[in-house]
Design an enzyme around this catalytic site. Structure first.
Site, mmCIF file in Angstrom:
data_model
loop_
_atom_site.group_PDB
_atom_site.id
_atom_site.type_symbol
_atom_site.label_atom_id
_atom_site.label_comp_id
_atom_site.label_asym_id
_atom_site.label_seq_id
_atom_site.Cartn_x
_atom_site.Cartn_y
_atom_site.Cartn_z
ATOM 1 N N ASN A 85 0.792 -1.400 -0.018
ATOM 2 C CA ASN A 85 -0.069 0.047 0.023
ATOM 3 C C ASN A 85 0.963 1.376 -0.096
ATOM 4 O OD1 ASN A 85 -1.320 2.218 1.109
ATOM 5 N ND2 ASN A 85 -3.042 0.984 1.550
ATOM 6 N N GLU A 88 -10.536 -9.565 3.243
ATOM 7 C CA GLU A 88 -9.071 -9.452 3.895
ATOM 8 C C GLU A 88 -9.633 -9.562 5.285
ATOM 9 O OE1 GLU A 88 -7.092 -5.960 2.313
ATOM 10 O OE2 GLU A 88 -6.111 -5.845 4.105
ATOM 11 N N HIS A 134 -3.311 -5.073 7.744
ATOM 12 C CA HIS A 134 -3.482 -3.779 8.579
ATOM 13 C C HIS A 134 -2.686 -3.945 9.865
ATOM 14 C CE1 HIS A 134 -5.295 0.008 10.441
ATOM 15 N NE2 HIS A 134 -5.711 0.360 8.925
ATOM 16 N N ALA A 135 -1.806 -2.784 9.788
ATOM 17 C CA ALA A 135 -1.013 -2.652 11.179
ATOM 18 C C ALA A 135 -0.099 -3.826 11.095
ATOM 19 C CB ALA A 135 -1.796 -2.567 12.270
ATOM 20 N N HIS A 159 -5.516 3.570 -1.979
ATOM 21 C CA HIS A 159 -7.045 3.898 -1.224
ATOM 22 C C HIS A 159 -7.330 5.468 -1.773
ATOM 23 C CE1 HIS A 159 -9.873 4.363 2.541
ATOM 24 N NE2 HIS A 159 -10.317 4.170 1.249
ATOM 25 N N GLY A 164 1.237 -1.373 4.355
ATOM 26 C CA GLY A 164 1.703 -0.129 3.935
ATOM 27 C C GLY A 164 2.705 0.565 4.680
ATOM 28 N N HIS A 165 2.187 0.968 5.983
ATOM 29 C CA HIS A 165 2.740 1.771 6.796
ATOM 30 C C HIS A 165 4.086 1.389 7.189
ATOM 31 C CE1 HIS A 165 3.581 4.190 10.671
ATOM 32 N NE2 HIS A 165 3.258 5.077 10.006
ATOM 33 N N ARG A 174 -9.585 7.895 -1.447
ATOM 34 C CA ARG A 174 -10.698 8.231 -0.502
ATOM 35 C C ARG A 174 -11.708 9.614 -1.080
ATOM 36 N NH1 ARG A 174 -10.627 7.545 4.976
ATOM 37 N NH2 ARG A 174 -8.919 6.133 5.686
ATOM 38 N N ARG A 225 -7.505 12.751 0.182
ATOM 39 C CA ARG A 225 -6.240 13.378 1.076
ATOM 40 C C ARG A 225 -5.052 13.013 0.850
ATOM 41 N NH1 ARG A 225 -7.437 10.145 6.836
ATOM 42 N NH2 ARG A 225 -9.557 10.746 6.397
ATOM 43 N N HIS A 226 -4.740 11.850 0.135
ATOM 44 C CA HIS A 226 -3.544 11.208 -0.129
ATOM 45 C C HIS A 226 -3.376 10.754 -1.706
ATOM 46 C CE1 HIS A 226 -5.240 7.571 0.970
ATOM 47 N NE2 HIS A 226 -5.152 7.610 2.269
ATOM 48 N N GLU A 258 -8.338 0.291 -3.062
ATOM 49 C CA GLU A 258 -9.496 0.218 -1.971
ATOM 50 C C GLU A 258 -10.393 1.181 -2.044
ATOM 51 O OE1 GLU A 258 -7.354 0.711 1.893
ATOM 52 O OE2 GLU A 258 -6.231 -0.997 1.620
ATOM 53 N N ASP A 277 -0.179 4.463 -0.116
ATOM 54 C CA ASP A 277 -0.909 5.672 0.118
ATOM 55 C C ASP A 277 -0.146 6.560 1.008
ATOM 56 O OD1 ASP A 277 -3.017 4.512 -0.651
ATOM 57 O OD2 ASP A 277 -3.907 4.184 1.213
ATOM 58 N N HIS A 278 0.873 6.293 1.898
ATOM 59 C CA HIS A 278 1.777 7.380 2.433
ATOM 60 C C HIS A 278 2.836 8.007 1.842
ATOM 61 C CE1 HIS A 278 0.045 5.735 6.234
ATOM 62 N NE2 HIS A 278 0.267 4.419 6.044
ATOM 63 N N THR A 303 -8.088 3.552 7.864
ATOM 64 C CA THR A 303 -9.235 2.902 8.210
ATOM 65 C C THR A 303 -9.211 1.870 9.522
ATOM 66 O OG1 THR A 303 -8.828 2.014 5.830
ATOM 67 C CG2 THR A 303 -10.649 0.722 6.964
HETATM 68 N N1 PXP Z 1 -5.618 -3.211 4.199
HETATM 69 C C1 PXP Z 1 -6.555 -2.226 4.188
HETATM 70 C C2 PXP Z 1 -7.888 -2.749 3.761
HETATM 71 C C3 PXP Z 1 -6.351 -1.042 4.556
HETATM 72 O O1 PXP Z 1 -7.200 -0.005 4.617
HETATM 73 C C4 PXP Z 1 -5.037 -0.517 5.072
HETATM 74 C C5 PXP Z 1 -4.593 0.749 5.358
HETATM 75 O O2 PXP Z 1 -4.880 1.742 4.482
HETATM 76 C C6 PXP Z 1 -4.190 -1.613 4.899
HETATM 77 C C7 PXP Z 1 -4.295 -2.973 4.633
HETATM 78 C C8 PXP Z 1 -2.661 -1.322 5.116
HETATM 79 O O3 PXP Z 1 -2.552 -1.088 6.508
HETATM 80 P P1 PXP Z 1 -1.092 -0.592 7.112
HETATM 81 O O4 PXP Z 1 -0.582 0.848 6.569
HETATM 82 O O5 PXP Z 1 -1.317 -0.483 8.721
HETATM 83 O O6 PXP Z 1 -0.192 -1.636 6.827
#
Ligand code: PXP
Length: 246
Positions: A7, A151, A198-199, A43, A220-221, A45, A49-50, A70, A9-10, A101
């Site tokens: 991901n 997911e 996620h995370a 994503h 992503g992050h 949005r 925003r990004h 997304e 987005d960042h 999210t």
């Molecule tokens: N999956 C989904 C559906 C998300 O919305 C996100 C964050 O945008 C991620 C995965 C990735 O999460 P992270 O940035 O915490 O790795």
């Protein structure tokens, strides 16, 4: 083999902090692919925003692995997805005030609407995944609305991991991990593909990556954070190596 969706987005968040042209998420996608990404996720949005429309248009033309969009289940986003036809769309809940999210999509609470959205996307040739919590009623609802993949939201597992000494064997961490695993089993039994994300970080990804039947991880992050110091190509390659050896 488990696949890694990166991901980016960042990267766009950093660009938008100055409303400038750099860093460009299109470059990020190229670097992530050179590092071994199997999928690029963005994503779009509602508030842009990004990631902005220009990014998705260019990524559609330039990404040579799978593109995962997304999106919220709104008419505007469905129209964009049906026009651009990413290989996959992941429906997520969207709140204007959230930092990222925050929870899974309430599929059970909006079955009729999601059935229609999923059908429109599938008709356009887009593979549809739903981002949900590891709850049996959400998984069953996902199957009923026609989703092809789910997911599972790994945030609760990741939070427990950091709250309890980064110890996967801590009972509360093990319980969250087991919930994701049980969710995966239910998803597969209903004929859908089991993805998770996620995370997830370099420290906590391996127990999730080792779950039976898992197809894709979406991260992503943590990858973009490591990329600040190591470069994105290297950061993706390191995450891929961890997933492979899990
Ligand atoms: N999956 C989904 C559906 C998300 O919305 C996100 C964050 O945008 C991620 C995965 C990735 O999460 P992270 O940035 O915490 O790795």
């Amino acid at each position: 083999m488990r696949q890694l969706g990166v991901n980016i987005d960042h990267v766009a968040t950093l660009r938008q902090a100055r409303r400038t042209y750099e860093p460009d998420p299109v470059w990020a996608a190229a670097e992530a692919q050179l590092g071994g990404a199997d999928c690029i996720t963005v994503h779009l949005r509602e508030d842009r925003r990004h990631i902005v429309d220009r990014d998705v248009e260019l990524l559609r033309q330039t990404v040579s692995v799978k593109l995962n969009l997304e999106m919220a289940a709104t008419d505007e986003m469905v129209a964009i997805a049906c026009r651009l036809k990413p290989e996959m769309a992941t429906l997520v809940p969207e709140g204007r005030h959230e930092i990222t999210t925050e929870g899974g999509l309430d599929v059970a609470g909006q079955e009729a609407r999601l059935k229609e959205v999923v059908a429109r996307l599938k008709e356009a040739g887009v593979y549809v995944s739903l981002f949900i919590d590891a709850e049996p009623q959400q998984i069953e609802a996902a199957a009923r609305v026609g989703a092809q993949a789910c997911e599972i939201h790994t945030g609760p597992y990741a939070n427990a991991f950091y709250a309890h000494g980064r110890d996967v064997e801590h009972p509360l961490v093990a319980a969250e991990l087991a919930k994701v695993g049980a969710g995966g089993t239910a998803i597969r039994q209903l004929g859908m593909r089991f993805n998770a994300g996620h995370a997830l970080t370099y420290a906590n990804v391996q127990p999730i990556a080792a779950l039976p039947g898992l197809c894709e991880l979406h991260i992503g992050h943590s990858i973009v954070s490591r990329a600040v110091f190591a470069g994105l190509r290297q950061a993706v390659a390191e995450m891929k190596a961890l997933i492979r050896s899990a």
